[in-house]
Design an enzyme around this catalytic site. Structure first.
Site, PDB file in Angstrom:
ATOM      1  CB  THR A 107      -0.838   0.058   1.259  1.00  0.00           C
ATOM      2  OG1 THR A 107      -0.277   0.088   2.338  1.00  0.00           O
ATOM      3  CG2 THR A 107      -1.806  -1.043   1.094  1.00  0.00           C
ATOM      4  CG  ASP A 108      -0.847   4.830  -1.814  1.00  0.00           C
ATOM      5  OD1 ASP A 108      -1.805   4.580  -0.755  1.00  0.00           O
ATOM      6  OD2 ASP A 108      -1.393   4.965  -2.978  1.00  0.00           O
ATOM      7  CB  ALA A 109       1.128   7.950   1.930  1.00  0.00           C
ATOM      8  CB  VAL A 159      -5.388   2.672  -2.158  1.00  0.00           C
ATOM      9  CG1 VAL A 159      -6.567   3.003  -1.491  1.00  0.00           C
ATOM     10  CG2 VAL A 159      -4.589   3.389  -2.787  1.00  0.00           C
TER      11      VAL A 159
END
Length: 150
Positions: A21-23, A26
């Protein structure tokens, strides 16, 4: 020639981990490509071909081109189903159509097409797939498969 196969396309299940996931929480867009790569590798394995054995025999698969479209986000802990359907089988390449769906609600998250070339491990020059592999892919492919060289 068009191969006819009434079965379901191959699918590999995987889970979204924190590292995917990203920040924003997601799945980072490039990680869908990793999920699809794993599904193609598992597709080979299901047909009886191991990437490590093939590499030892001087054969590698490399991605020649890719195209991806993103429809909805996957999130941490989602279980995903990643399909890997061969739509074109050539002497030294395969075209895959792939989809990533969330298992819980069957929502399409990402889809793409990949042209994968068979190359010699020492020179990275194209080489023909072993006939046993072509036969395996032809026998397990979805309907509408385009087979070159038949």
């Amino acid at each position: 020639m068009r191969a006819q196969y009434a079965g379901q396309p191959f699918a590999h299940r995987c889970r979204v981990y924190y590292e995917d996931t990203d920040a924003g929480g997601v799945v980072y867009y490039v990680n869908y490509l990793k999920f699809m790569e794993r599904a193609r590798t598992e597709r080979l394995r299901e047909l009886g071909f191991s990437q490590s054995t093939l590499a030892g025999e001087g054969l590698l698969f490399v991605v020649h081109s890719s195209e991806a479209r993103y429809h909805a986000p996957a999130r941490l802990d989602d279980e995903l189903q990643v399909s890997a359907e061969v739509t074109e089988l050539n002497r030294a390449s395969l075209r895959f159509r792939q989809q990533v769906r969330r298992v819980a609600d069957d929502v399409l998250l990402c889809e793409g097409q990949f042209l994968v070339a068979c190359v010699r491990a020492d020179t990275f020059k194209p080489r023909a797939m072993p006939s046993s592999m072509r036969t395996a892919f032809a026998g397990q492919a979805g309907t509408g498969l385009s087979i070159a060289g038949e």
